[in-house]
Structures are given as structure tokens and as C-alpha cells.
Design a protein around this motif. Structure first.
Motif, PDB file in Angstrom:
ATOM      1  N   ILE A  11      32.572  39.558  40.885  1.00 46.32           N
ATOM      2  CA  ILE A  11      32.216  39.991  41.767  1.00 46.32           C
ATOM      3  C   ILE A  11      30.927  39.616  41.337  1.00 46.32           C
ATOM      4  N   GLY A  12      30.034  38.269  42.375  1.00 46.63           N
ATOM      5  CA  GLY A  12      28.804  38.409  41.225  1.00 46.63           C
ATOM      6  C   GLY A  12      28.654  36.547  40.736  1.00 46.63           C
ATOM      7  N   GLY A  13      28.183  35.868  41.757  1.00 54.11           N
ATOM      8  CA  GLY A  13      27.812  34.582  40.823  1.00 54.11           C
ATOM      9  C   GLY A  13      26.353  34.468  39.573  1.00 54.11           C
ATOM     10  N   GLY A  14      25.735  35.601  39.300  1.00 53.76           N
ATOM     11  CA  GLY A  14      25.494  34.910  38.531  1.00 53.76           C
ATOM     12  C   GLY A  14      25.342  34.656  36.818  1.00 53.76           C
ATOM     13  N   SER A  15      24.302  34.867  36.381  1.00 52.94           N
ATOM     14  CA  SER A  15      24.507  34.651  34.359  1.00 52.94           C
ATOM     15  C   SER A  15      25.800  35.422  33.509  1.00 52.94           C
ATOM     16  N   GLY A  16      25.742  36.929  34.194  1.00 53.20           N
ATOM     17  CA  GLY A  16      26.649  37.830  33.971  1.00 53.20           C
ATOM     18  C   GLY A  16      27.827  37.167  33.941  1.00 53.20           C
ATOM     19  N   GLY A  17      27.992  37.117  35.691  1.00 56.08           N
ATOM     20  CA  GLY A  17      29.155  36.695  36.047  1.00 56.08           C
ATOM     21  C   GLY A  17      29.887  35.450  36.373  1.00 56.08           C
ATOM     22  N   VAL A  18      29.049  34.373  36.034  1.00 52.45           N
ATOM     23  CA  VAL A  18      29.829  33.414  35.483  1.00 52.45           C
ATOM     24  C   VAL A  18      29.892  33.121  33.913  1.00 52.45           C
ATOM     25  N   ARG A  19      29.299  33.640  33.580  1.00 50.74           N
ATOM     26  CA  ARG A  19      29.956  33.741  31.795  1.00 50.74           C
ATOM     27  C   ARG A  19      30.876  34.138  31.490  1.00 50.74           C
ATOM     28  N   ALA A  20      31.271  35.362  32.278  1.00 56.69           N
ATOM     29  CA  ALA A  20      32.343  36.144  31.670  1.00 56.69           C
ATOM     30  C   ALA A  20      34.088  34.948  32.367  1.00 56.69           C
ATOM     31  N   ALA A  21      33.587  34.834  33.899  1.00 52.80           N
ATOM     32  CA  ALA A  21      34.416  34.488  34.569  1.00 52.80           C
ATOM     33  C   ALA A  21      34.955  32.089  33.252  1.00 52.80           C
ATOM     34  N   ARG A  22      33.685  32.055  32.997  1.00 56.64           N
ATOM     35  CA  ARG A  22      33.829  30.674  32.200  1.00 56.64           C
ATOM     36  C   ARG A  22      34.574  31.173  30.535  1.00 56.64           C
ATOM     37  N   VAL A  23      34.514  31.989  30.487  1.00 54.73           N
ATOM     38  CA  VAL A  23      35.197  32.412  29.125  1.00 54.73           C
ATOM     39  C   VAL A  23      36.835  33.052  28.676  1.00 54.73           C
ATOM     40  N   ALA A  24      36.320  33.940  30.568  1.00 55.84           N
ATOM     41  CA  ALA A  24      38.264  33.760  30.258  1.00 55.84           C
ATOM     42  C   ALA A  24      38.793  33.253  30.996  1.00 55.84           C
ATOM     43  N   ALA A  25      38.156  31.868  32.056  1.00 54.77           N
ATOM     44  CA  ALA A  25      39.101  31.311  32.608  1.00 54.77           C
ATOM     45  C   ALA A  25      38.983  29.734  31.490  1.00 54.77           C
ATOM     46  N   GLU A  26      38.611  30.353  29.963  1.00 51.06           N
ATOM     47  CA  GLU A  26      39.424  29.481  29.528  1.00 51.06           C
ATOM     48  C   GLU A  26      39.763  29.147  28.290  1.00 51.06           C
ATOM     49  N   ALA A  27      40.137  31.040  28.146  1.00 53.80           N
ATOM     50  CA  ALA A  27      41.143  32.008  27.497  1.00 53.80           C
ATOM     51  C   ALA A  27      42.758  31.183  28.053  1.00 53.80           C
ATOM     52  N   ASP A 113      32.543  31.193  48.703  1.00 58.46           N
ATOM     53  CA  ASP A 113      31.801  31.606  48.662  1.00 58.46           C
ATOM     54  C   ASP A 113      31.085  32.365  49.914  1.00 58.46           C
ATOM     55  N   ALA A 114      31.224  33.875  49.511  1.00 59.23           N
ATOM     56  CA  ALA A 114      30.868  34.688  50.439  1.00 59.23           C
ATOM     57  C   ALA A 114      31.389  36.024  49.433  1.00 59.23           C
ATOM     58  N   ARG A 115      30.628  37.283  50.401  1.00 57.85           N
ATOM     59  CA  ARG A 115      30.963  38.718  49.843  1.00 57.85           C
ATOM     60  C   ARG A 115      32.134  39.390  50.095  1.00 57.85           C
ATOM     61  N   ALA A 116      32.280  39.988  48.589  1.00 61.73           N
ATOM     62  CA  ALA A 116      33.471  40.733  48.304  1.00 61.73           C
ATOM     63  C   ALA A 116      33.335  41.582  48.114  1.00 61.73           C
ATOM     64  N   THR A 117      33.986  43.164  48.639  1.00 59.42           N
ATOM     65  CA  THR A 117      34.013  44.114  47.937  1.00 59.42           C
ATOM     66  C   THR A 117      35.078  44.649  47.295  1.00 59.42           C
ATOM     67  N   VAL A 118      34.739  45.843  46.650  1.00 59.94           N
ATOM     68  CA  VAL A 118      36.442  46.627  45.799  1.00 59.94           C
ATOM     69  C   VAL A 118      37.171  46.893  46.933  1.00 59.94           C
ATOM     70  N   THR A 119      38.254  47.195  47.219  1.00 48.34           N
ATOM     71  CA  THR A 119      39.236  48.373  47.823  1.00 48.34           C
ATOM     72  C   THR A 119      39.706  49.212  47.199  1.00 48.34           C
ATOM     73  N   GLY A 120      40.127  49.050  46.257  1.00 58.02           N
ATOM     74  CA  GLY A 120      41.380  49.509  44.994  1.00 58.02           C
ATOM     75  C   GLY A 120      40.857  48.726  43.471  1.00 58.02           C
ATOM     76  N   PRO A 121      41.517  49.855  42.903  1.00 59.76           N
ATOM     77  CA  PRO A 121      41.516  49.346  41.087  1.00 59.76           C
ATOM     78  C   PRO A 121      41.138  48.789  40.702  1.00 59.76           C
ATOM     79  N   ASN A 122      43.198  47.566  41.923  1.00 58.82           N
ATOM     80  CA  ASN A 122      42.860  46.082  41.526  1.00 58.82           C
ATOM     81  C   ASN A 122      43.077  45.067  42.853  1.00 58.82           C
ATOM     82  N   GLU A 123      41.913  45.875  43.738  1.00 63.40           N
ATOM     83  CA  GLU A 123      42.514  44.870  44.905  1.00 63.40           C
ATOM     84  C   GLU A 123      40.790  44.778  45.733  1.00 63.40           C
ATOM     85  N   VAL A 124      40.702  43.477  45.821  1.00 61.94           N
ATOM     86  CA  VAL A 124      39.263  43.317  46.340  1.00 61.94           C
ATOM     87  C   VAL A 124      39.765  42.488  47.958  1.00 61.94           C
ATOM     88  N   THR A 125      38.667  42.284  48.768  1.00 57.18           N
ATOM     89  CA  THR A 125      38.539  42.068  50.203  1.00 57.18           C
ATOM     90  C   THR A 125      37.586  40.930  49.873  1.00 57.18           C
TER      91      THR A 125
END
Length: 450
Positions: A11-27, A113-125
Motif C-alpha cells: 500500500i503506497g507507490g512511493g520510493s520505499g513501496g515501489v522498491r519493495a514491490a520490484r525486488v519481491a516480484a523479481e524474486a 490506482d486506488a486507495r487500499a485499506t487493511v481489513t485483516g491480517p491477510n486482507e486488503v480492501t
């Protein structure tokens, strides 16, 4: 086969979130990332990048003056076009955002391209639809803070400065941190009359005292009026602009007022409180050394954790998280000896301890000099640079380096490498100077002044 829709939801497409997403996806992880505004986050869209572009623009006013000292004749007074600058900045931001999106797509991450919220330990809405993820990473950054005073709705924040359509002729800036001081230099250089109001005795709290005094003096020489020990009690909108009601029944009028009084983590409204995730008094998400919250499946990186609010640090935190979880390489972010630059005018570069901090560790020697840059002598400009090294008397290690002046940010990056490696004053001394440069002063400081 995973029981979840995604291995990781960011949740969040800034520098930290994008880097984490890319490195995780590349794995090989199945990754999704949601951003409600624009990919790139504070730094790219409404912070470091557009601000630095405005710094470049604002310096031309002095450079036109300097050119005359070097024999150039400026036939007509230069004119500045605010809207043309804004158009150029936003064209660059559009380009950078597309790079962020393309890099995510190339890594295999799915973007929302939307707002996401955490609705459970393993759930995002998101957009009313619930998805599941083995892990959730919150990287929602921070937002400008304005004190709760009457008329706060009439104040601009740093976010607004890249969007307003008209350049104010008279601007009040409330705050004394790096954002306030950077915008004071920018707007002053672009021709706006700037008054800066700060409630403490000197601007740039947390920086080396000698640096603070030097920068404040140079800012005032450039025409910025700094009001210290002065707080605003109310902002009133008038037909002419805004009226500031100051302590002591004083008032001053301006076209606009910019509040740069700190930033708060963007954690509220994400559903974290319902999961009993620990938040600090200002909303910062509490995490352990591996960026994990009190809910094991939920992590957080970047400014929303309020550990060290710098873009390169958020990137390192995002990368460390992904390496730990998806590359089987437990990695902790390193917060020791982080070099930083502040694009005030004059510019600041620093790494390591301030003089006051160093004195608490034992006996020290302080090497410091101020001088006029060669470039400024012929131009007739009186701006002075400052170079300062703080050295442990017991070990000879350089504990801190502070630079004020042109290209301070560029120089401190290289000094930061040396100091991170444990460089001593003797190492600096035996390094041959590059002449003629301002940087050579760092290796020619022979006698301590204190």
C-alpha cells in the motif's frame, strides 16, 4: 499453490513501496501495489524532485548578476515566467511517474490506482473489493502538518507550492526546518519577498550550531527576513491576501502563507488501529529491526514509520524487507552515518555528528574555515562557504563533516564514503588536494580552531 490472491500487497507507490514491490516480484513473488494519487510518492511528485528543479530555477537570478562580473552584458532585465516553470516541472514529473509504472510492470507487479485499506491480517480492501495476501507492506509516507490554529485552512503546504497558478509577491513561511528554509531560498531567488517565522532561537534545529548560524546569516544577506522567537497565533484571509496575527498583538500582511512545520506519518484511516497495530503519538507505525509490525504478516517502511525520513533511507528499508522475506537474506537497514543534503541557499551537506553531539563522546578537535568561493570573487558576491571537520582526539577518526556552499550535496556524498569507512584526519591530510576547487579545503585544514 498459495491460498492467497497475492504473496505481497504493498500500500503506497512511493520510493520505499515501489522498491519493495520490484525486488519481491523479481524474486518470483506475486505482487500487487496500490497508490491512490500518483506513483513516485512524495519525493518524485511533491517533494525532492520538483523542489530541486525549483532550486535550479531560482539560482539564475544570482547567476545573471554573476555573469556581468565575468564580462557578459545582459541587454535586458531577465524576466521570470512562473507558469512556464510549473509546466516544465510537471512534464518531468509525468516522465518520472511513467518510469516508475514501467519498472513495476517489467518486474511483474500488478498496479492499482486506488486507495487500499487493511481489513485483516491477510486482507486488503480496494475499490470495495477484498483481496488476500500472505503479507502486507504499508508504505504510505507522511503528510504536511499544520498546527491547530484559527485560520489554518488559509495556509499553503509544501504540496501546494508545485500547484499554485500565481507566484505570490509577498510570502510568509512559518517554520524553521529544512523544508521551510529551502522554500525561502527558492521563492526569494524567483523574486518573491520572503519573511520566515520560527518560534525558536535559530533555524535548522538539529543541525550543527555553526552551520545554523552561517546559513541564517547568508540567507539574510540574500534578502530573506528571518523572525526567530516568533510564533503565529492566527491566519486571517483578507481582500489583499492573508494577515498573520503574531505573538504580542502584532500583525503582518502577505499574499500567501506557507506552513512548513513538520510532517506526520500517513497511517490513520488505513484500518491499522482495528488490528491493534502499535502506533506512536504522531501515528508512526512501530516496527522491529526487520520492519515487521506487531501483526506478523504486516510490515511497514519509509516515512510512515518515522525512523529516518529520507527517500534513500525508505528505498533501503524497502529493499531490506524484500531481501529478508523473499530472498532468504535477513537484512537490517543501516542508519549509521547517513549523508544528507539540504538545498538551502547556500546549500548544506553533512554526515556524522554535530559538534555538540561529538563533545558528549569525549575530547575532540574542531577544524573549520570560511572563505569566498573563487567563482564569487570576480562576480563581486559576498557569499561565504563553510567547511568543518570534527575529529576524535583519542582515535583521530573523523566523527562529522559539515559543508555549506555551492555543491555541498555533491561533496558530502564522497566525504560520506570515506567517513563510513572509518577515515581518520590523517587520511584526509595525506590525500592530495584537487586544485583549484572548494573541496580541497577538506584536505588542507591543518590546525584545529577549538
Amino acid at each position: 499453490m498459495s491460498d492467497f490472491d497475492f504473496d505481497l500487497f504493498v500500500i503506497g507507490g512511493g520510493s520505499g513501496g515501489v522498491r519493495a514491490a520490484r525486488v519481491a516480484a523479481e524474486a518470483g513473488a506475486k505482487v500487487a501495489i496500490a497508490e491512490e494519487y500518483r506513483y513516485g510518492g512524495t519525493c518524485v511528485i511533491r517533494g525532492c524532485v520538483p523542489k530541486k528543479l525549483m532550486v535550479y530555477a531560482s539560482k539564475f537570478s544570482e547567476e545573471f548578476h554573476d555573469a556581468e562580473g565575468y564580462g557578459w552584458e545582459v541587454a535586458e532585465p531577465p524576466r521570470f515566467d512562473w507558469l512556464k516553470l510549473q509546466k516544465g516541472i510537471h512534464k518531468e514529473l509525468d516522465r518520472l511517474e511513467q518510469i516508475y509504472r514501467r519498472n513495476l510492470a517489467n518486474a511483474g507487479a500488478r498496479t492499482f490506482d486506488a486507495r487500499a485499506t487493511v481489513t485483516g491480517p491477510n486482507e486488503v480492501t480496494i475499490d470495495g473489493q477484498s483481496v488476500t495476501a500472505e503479507r502486507i507492506l504499508v508504505a504510505t509516507g507522511a503528510r504536511p502538518f499544520i498546527p491547530d490554529i484559527p485560520g489554518k485552512e488559509h495556509a499553503l503546504t509544501s504540496n501546494d507550492m508545485f500547484l499554485i497558478e500565481h507566484q505570490p509577491e509577498r510570502l510568509a513561511i512559518v517554520g524553521g526546518g529544512y523544508i521551510a528554509c529551502e522554500f525561502a531560498g527558492i521563492m526569494n531567488g524567483l523574486g518573491t519577498k520572503v519573511d520566515l517565522f520560527y518560534r525558536s532561537e535559530q533555524i535548522l534545529r538539529g543541525f550543527d550550531r555553526e552551520v545554523r548560524d552561517h546559513v541564517a546569516h547568508e540567507m539574510e544577506k540574500k534578502g530573506i527576513t528571518i523572525h526567530t522567537n516568533c510564533d503565529v497565533e492566527e491566519v486571517e484571509r483578507t481582500n489583499e491576501g492573508v494577515k498573520l496575527h503574531l505573538e504580542g498583538d502584532m500583525t503582518m500582511e502577505f499574499d500567501e502563507v506557507l506552513y512548513a512545520t513538520g510532517r506526520d506519518p500517513n497511517s490513520y484511516g488505513l484500518g491499522l488501529e482495528a488490528l491493534d497495530i502499535e502506533l506512536s503519538h504522531n501515528g508512526a507505525i512501530a516496527v522491529n529491526e526487520f520492519s515487521q509490525t506487531s501483526v506478523p504478516s504486516i510490515y511497514a517502511v519509509g516515512d510512515v514509520t518515522d525512523r529516518l525520513a529520507l527517500t534513500p533511507v525508505a528505498i533501503r528499508e524497502g529493499q531490506a524487507f524484500a531481501r529478508t522475506v523473499y530472498h532468504d537474506n535477513p537484512t537490517q537497514p543501516d542508519y549509521d552515518l547517513v549523508p544528507t543534503a539540504v538545498f538551502t541557499q547556500p546549500e548544506i551537506g553533512q554526515v556524522g555528528m554535530t559538534e555538540d553531539q561529538a563533545r558528549n563522546t569525549g575530547p575532540i578537535d574542531v577544524y573549520c574555515t570560511t572563505f569566498r568561493s573563487m567563482a564569487h570573487v570576480i562576480a563581486g558576491r559576498e557569499e561565504r562557504m563553510l567547511m568543518k571537520l570534527i575529529v576524535s582526539r583519542d582515535t583521530d577518526k573523523v566523527l562529522g563533516c559539515h559543508i555549506v556552499g555551492e555543491a555541498a550535496g555533491e561533496m558530502i556524498q564522497m566525504a560520506g564514503v570515506a567517513i563510513k569507512m572509518g577515515a581518520t584526519k590523517a587520511d584526509f591530510d595525506r590525500t592530495v588536494a584537487v586544485h583549484p576547487t572548494a573541496a580541497e579545503e577538506l584536505v588542507t585544514l591543518k590546525k584545529p580552531i577549538r
